[in-house]
Design a protein around this motif. Sequence first.
Motif, PDB file in Angstrom:
ATOM      1  N   ARG A 324       0.832  -1.205   0.000  1.00 50.71           N
ATOM      2  CA  ARG A 324       0.000   0.000   0.000  1.00 50.71           C
ATOM      3  C   ARG A 324       0.862   1.249   0.000  1.00 50.71           C
ATOM      4  N   ARG A 325       1.919   1.176   0.767  1.00 48.48           N
ATOM      5  CA  ARG A 325       2.825   2.314   0.861  1.00 48.48           C
ATOM      6  C   ARG A 325       3.424   2.638  -0.504  1.00 48.48           C
ATOM      7  N   HIS A 326       3.811   1.598  -1.240  1.00 47.09           N
ATOM      8  CA  HIS A 326       4.370   1.821  -2.585  1.00 47.09           C
ATOM      9  C   HIS A 326       3.359   2.522  -3.482  1.00 47.09           C
ATOM     10  N   ILE A 327       2.098   2.097  -3.391  1.00 48.35           N
ATOM     11  CA  ILE A 327       1.053   2.704  -4.226  1.00 48.35           C
ATOM     12  C   ILE A 327       0.839   4.151  -3.800  1.00 48.35           C
ATOM     13  N   ARG A 328       0.757   4.344  -2.484  1.00 48.86           N
ATOM     14  CA  ARG A 328       0.545   5.705  -1.990  1.00 48.86           C
ATOM     15  C   ARG A 328       1.684   6.615  -2.441  1.00 48.86           C
ATOM     16  N   ASN A 329       2.919   6.130  -2.251  1.00 49.45           N
ATOM     17  CA  ASN A 329       4.071   6.956  -2.632  1.00 49.45           C
ATOM     18  C   ASN A 329       4.077   7.266  -4.125  1.00 49.45           C
ATOM     19  N   GLN A 330       3.695   6.277  -4.928  1.00 50.10           N
ATOM     20  CA  GLN A 330       3.668   6.501  -6.370  1.00 50.10           C
ATOM     21  C   GLN A 330       2.798   7.711  -6.709  1.00 50.10           C
ATOM     22  N   ALA A 391      -3.884   9.622  -3.197  1.00 50.27           N
ATOM     23  CA  ALA A 391      -2.905   8.541  -3.025  1.00 50.27           C
ATOM     24  C   ALA A 391      -3.364   7.554  -1.955  1.00 50.27           C
ATOM     25  N   VAL A 392      -3.917   8.109  -0.875  1.00 50.71           N
ATOM     26  CA  VAL A 392      -4.400   7.227   0.189  1.00 50.71           C
ATOM     27  C   VAL A 392      -5.576   6.395  -0.323  1.00 50.71           C
ATOM     28  N   ARG A 393      -6.416   7.031  -1.134  1.00 52.70           N
ATOM     29  CA  ARG A 393      -7.523   6.280  -1.738  1.00 52.70           C
ATOM     30  C   ARG A 393      -7.005   5.151  -2.617  1.00 52.70           C
ATOM     31  N   ALA A 394      -5.971   5.466  -3.394  1.00 53.66           N
ATOM     32  CA  ALA A 394      -5.386   4.452  -4.278  1.00 53.66           C
ATOM     33  C   ALA A 394      -4.824   3.299  -3.448  1.00 53.66           C
ATOM     34  N   ALA A 395      -4.146   3.664  -2.357  1.00 53.75           N
ATOM     35  CA  ALA A 395      -3.510   2.638  -1.523  1.00 53.75           C
ATOM     36  C   ALA A 395      -4.548   1.765  -0.838  1.00 53.75           C
TER      37      ALA A 395
END
Lengths: 407, 257
Positions: A324-330, A391-395
């Motif tokens: 999730r962190r990777h997605i959020r950071n992206q 980003a948080v939504r994506a994660a």
Amino acid sequence: MKSPFTKGKSGPWKSQLRPGDVIGTGTVGLRTRRARAAFTAIGIAIGIASMVAVMGISSSSRADLLAELDSLGTNLLQVRPGQNTFGDSVKMSADAPGMIRRIAPVEAATSVSEINKTVQRSDKVPSNTKNGITTYGSEANLASTLGAKASSGRVHDKASVKLPTVVLGSVSAERLGITDVETAPRVWIGGKWFAVIGVLEPLPLNPEIDRSALIGLDVARSTFDVKGLPSSIYVRTTPEQVENVRSVLARTASPGAPNEVSVARPSDALAARAEVDKNLQTLLLGLGGVALLVGGVGIANVMVISVIERRAEIGVRRALGATRRHIRNQFVVESTLLSLLGGLLGVAGGFGVTAFYANSQGWLLALPVQGMVFGVVAALLIGALAGLYPAVRAARLDPAEAVRPAA
Amino acid sequence: MISKSKRINGVSPPINDERSTVLELRRVVRQYEGTPPVRAVDNVDLRIATGELVAIVGPSGSGKSTLLNLIGTLDRPTSGRLFVDGVDTSELSDSALAGLRSARIGFVFQQFHLLSGMTAVENVAAGLLYRGISRTERRKRSTEVLKRVGLGHRLSHLPNKLSGGERQRVAIARALVGDPAIVLADEPTGNLDSKTSNEIVELMHRLHADGSTIVVITHDKELAANLPRQISIRDGKLESDSTNRTPPLSVVQGAGR
Ligand SMILES: Nc1ncnc2c1ncn2[C@@H]1O[C@H](COP(=O)(O)OP(=O)(O)OP(=O)(O)O)[C@@H](O)[C@H]1O
Ligand SMILES: [Mg+2]
């Protein structure tokens, strides 16, 4: 029942994304949707450009003003009679300039005395015609005290103040149509001819002198039978002692009634112009701030849409091992880079506007370093902030949902 | 709590195969909340060994995709346990599961799910992205795998310049590039015509022969019939398993829900 995403142990396997790849994944969306990225960045670019321009222009203008003040000096004081408690105008005594000269840090002091006579180009014009030119009886050291220079002819000296000669302020000369003294012009003052021996350059600190005709004080006394009491005393002090001198000037000039004279520093009026600029600057900065806010909301908006559109990509990345962190950071990186792109464009644009404006005003260009740093930092912060929610939504997307074919 | 989080609690799975178990499901239930709740996967016991090629068949809505997502740890069971390499995944954190997927599991989707705007090599390399492997190494390995699936001449093509079959082969290469313990494919031929489908099936047979472990969901009876093992699902329950080496535990124990 157990929540599907309880915290748990770390297993024998670990996802890891290299720092370079964090940036790389953050640019995917920008590279594959260039037109949208460009349009989204424009909002931020406009906001940053206007703020950088405002800061750049005001710092160039202030630099210019400070340079001007520097050359004029801030150590000139002016003493004027005020009004007494009955509203009558009071006069200073004739020996006030002499007493002021005795104050140690005073480098020079000179007085002018307003003479109630009109100045005219010819003796045919009725003498009550007003043209806004004030006649002053002045001393020989007026020009040196004020730092005044003649744009044509010469300034008064010890000899000329004893003769029926006159030196015109820049505005007076213009109003009378006298630009130079080549043709030996004369002016008609209070029923007497005076030879014009010089025209002064404009004095930014002494606009009243610009609008004056300066004759010798002694000449004024003898010709017009006036007392010639000082209506204004100019005092040049050592730069370090301005405030000390200022505090004792009123008492020295008018020992009997110190509150009936006023002491001013003409350069303060000029400095006040910088204050006026500040108000305008605040207004423009506010507008720039609104543009930035709108730009930030625009980025957040586009990022939310992007997250919805890229549901499958997010699912695939999760399936490939992204945390999730990777997605959020992206997505935070993507939105930050997007905003930074706008910020850099804006800094360049704002600098261009500053250079253009400073050039058109004939100012030295003060590189708006502060504004530029501000622009970049603001863009970074806005981008990160605007990207956080999407980003948080994506994660938070459920990976199983995300890879499922859209209904 | 802590002692419970130890692996398998000393209860080793029954091994009646010389090949090691990659994956094991024990009484796995996945229930979707709603009125009424749907048990998409209902009390499934299943064991898959290294090197197997397994078909999952069943009518639409029977729970095949749900089961595959559970196996791939994209989803978590409502109850029951899933072991991968003998590790109880129900104990693992979300990011530990992501780590598991990056190292041990490859996915192939019916819609290919390639990343548009990225070349074939870049798409395959994305399969190694979350493994902390350098970019050059990722590209090198990706190129090799693309050659293995017969796409050595399409390395720098964007997905929209590839045919459906080629796209699916890129996706398969992406699933394989990390050298996973198991490849999970949800109807990989569902969007392809029969000729292209056959090529993909052929490729899977070849990969199986090379030692890959593959689980594939399919509607294609003929395709399924040609695979070494078939599992059929109905209403979330395991209906039949062509291999009797791993009978459902619930049957053995005669236990109901
Ligand atoms: N997110 C969800 N929420 C509620 N019910 C769901 C959800 N996902 C799936 N289901 C239900 O679970 C059951 C199994 O769905 P699943 O997608 O696993 O079936 P499938 O066997 O893959 O079907 P198909 O062959 O059509 O792909 C279906 O009844 C479906 O409606
Ligand atoms: Mg399905």
